[in-house]
Design an enzyme around this catalytic site. Structure first.
Site, PDB file in Angstrom:
ATOM      1  CD1 TRP A  80      -2.260  -1.795  -0.228  1.00 32.02           C
ATOM      2  CD2 TRP A  80      -2.893  -1.213   1.976  1.00 32.02           C
ATOM      3  NE1 TRP A  80      -3.286  -2.687   0.257  1.00 32.02           N
ATOM      4  CE2 TRP A  80      -3.926  -2.285   1.412  1.00 32.02           C
ATOM      5  CE3 TRP A  80      -3.258  -0.804   3.283  1.00 32.02           C
ATOM      6  CZ2 TRP A  80      -5.014  -2.822   2.223  1.00 32.02           C
ATOM      7  CZ3 TRP A  80      -4.543  -1.387   3.970  1.00 32.02           C
ATOM      8  CH2 TRP A  80      -5.275  -2.410   3.464  1.00 32.02           C
ATOM      9  CG  HIS A  91       9.803  -1.305  -2.808  1.00 30.42           C
ATOM     10  ND1 HIS A  91       9.794  -0.200  -3.461  1.00 30.42           N
ATOM     11  CD2 HIS A  91       8.782  -2.192  -3.676  1.00 30.42           C
ATOM     12  CE1 HIS A  91       8.732  -0.167  -4.533  1.00 30.42           C
ATOM     13  NE2 HIS A  91       8.130  -1.214  -4.340  1.00 30.42           N
ATOM     14  CD  GLU A  98       8.287  -4.886  -6.971  1.00 30.35           C
ATOM     15  OE1 GLU A  98       7.098  -4.708  -7.117  1.00 30.35           O
ATOM     16  OE2 GLU A  98       8.804  -4.159  -6.039  1.00 30.35           O
ATOM     17  N   GLY A 128       4.743   1.043 -11.249  1.00 32.41           N
ATOM     18  CA  GLY A 128       3.796   2.315 -11.208  1.00 32.41           C
ATOM     19  C   GLY A 128       3.179   2.660 -12.374  1.00 32.41           C
TER      20      GLY A 128
HETATM   21  P1  PGA Z   1       2.831  -0.956  -8.971  1.00 33.81           P
HETATM   22  O1  PGA Z   1       3.864  -1.059  -7.739  1.00 33.81           O
HETATM   23  O2  PGA Z   1       1.965  -2.405  -8.881  1.00 33.81           O
HETATM   24  O3  PGA Z   1       2.025   0.217  -8.678  1.00 33.81           O
HETATM   25  O4  PGA Z   1       3.518  -0.950 -10.119  1.00 33.81           O
HETATM   26  C1  PGA Z   1       4.536  -2.299  -7.320  1.00 33.81           C
HETATM   27  C2  PGA Z   1       5.633  -1.780  -6.378  1.00 33.81           C
HETATM   28  O5  PGA Z   1       6.080  -0.908  -6.250  1.00 33.81           O
HETATM   29  O6  PGA Z   1       5.663  -2.717  -5.429  1.00 33.81           O
END
Ligand code: PGA
Length: 254
Positions: free
Chosen positions: A11, A95, A165, A171
């Site tokens: 979130w 992250h 990721e 995003g």
């Molecule tokens: P997103 O973000 O699903 O909005 O691309 C993923 C994340 O940053 O963990």
């Protein structure tokens, strides 16, 4: 029994109020009642953690970060013990948005070890900022993985979660997400790197997720064809309207 697919609801710094966070978590609990093939880890902002509680064995509470040190005078930080006392079981570490704010590979390694020592599950995020044709991004990923797991035992790697990721996809909307075949290639690459350090058996047992622009339209195909164990979902986890179809899509995978 077939392992459940995993969804991490990250979130980030949303929503603005505790009552909104509670409402969303209650909506998720309702949806999860009729789901058998998925488990979800909800990672709210720190201030909302004490407001949320779940009675379902399929829903876990996660944190988005933690202090690298177990205890001591660290203004502004949150300890693993504090998280444990709040029933947090999983902690996102490394992250890209935290890396951007200054988390180094060395700090991330310390956080991973602190989380593991506390018997919590780290969700280690790795991902390249850009792609190139010479494969520099692969060396970059290898380095992120190796440094994060420096000094970590085989057993602890097996009980960790790795979330791949690609920073360039985070995003964005589903059209900009990574293609499932490309995700599968990275899955194989990560398994190869883990296999080189810890052996083939460990590489077969690791839990690997994909994150970055996951939405209802691409969730199922990414898990099926990308060959991942689940998804890390950011913006689409902030409303039950967008999260529900992702949960259902993963639940429908045989
Ligand atoms: P997103 O973000 O699903 O909005 O691309 C993923 C994340 O940053 O963990």
């Amino acid at each position: 029994m077939k392992p459940k697919k995993i969804i991490i609801a990250n979130w980030k710094m949303h929503p603005d109020t505790g009552s909104e966070a509670k409402k969303l978590s209650q909506d998720i609990s309702k949806v999860m009642k009729s789901v058998s093939g998925v488990e979800i880890i909800i990672a709210p902002s720190f201030v909302h953690i004490p407001l949320l509680s779940f009675s379902s064995k399929k829903i876990f509470l996660g944190a988005q970060d933690v202090c690298s040190e177990e205890k001591g005078s660290y203004t502004g930080e949150i300890s693993v013990t504090q998280l444990k006392k709040m029933s947090v079981s999983h902690v996102i570490v490394g992250h890209s948005e935290k890396r951007l704010l200054g988390d180094t590979d060395e700090l991330i390694n310390r956080k991973v070890k602190t989380v593991l020592k506390a018997k919590l599950t780290p969700i280690l995020c790795i991902g390249e900022k850009t792609r190139d044709t010479q494969g520099i991004y692969l060396a970059f990923l290898q380095n992120q993985l190796k440094s994060a797991f420096t000094g970590v035992s085989r057993a602890d790697v097996i009980r960790s979660i790795i979330a791949y990721e690609p920073v360039w996809a985070i995003g964005k909307s589903a059209e900009d997400a990574m293609k499932p075949q490309d995700i599968h290639e990275i899955v194989l690459f990560i398994q190869k790197v883990i296999s080189e350090i810890y052996g083939r058996d460990v590489s077969k047992k690791i839990t690997l997720l994909y994150g970055g622009a996951v939405e209802a339209q691409n969730a199922e195909i990414i898990v099926r064809e990308g060959n991942v164990d689940g998804l890390l979902v950011g913006h689409a986890s902030l409303s039950i309207k967008t999260l529900h179809p992702i949960i259902s899509a993963l639940d429908s995978i045989k």
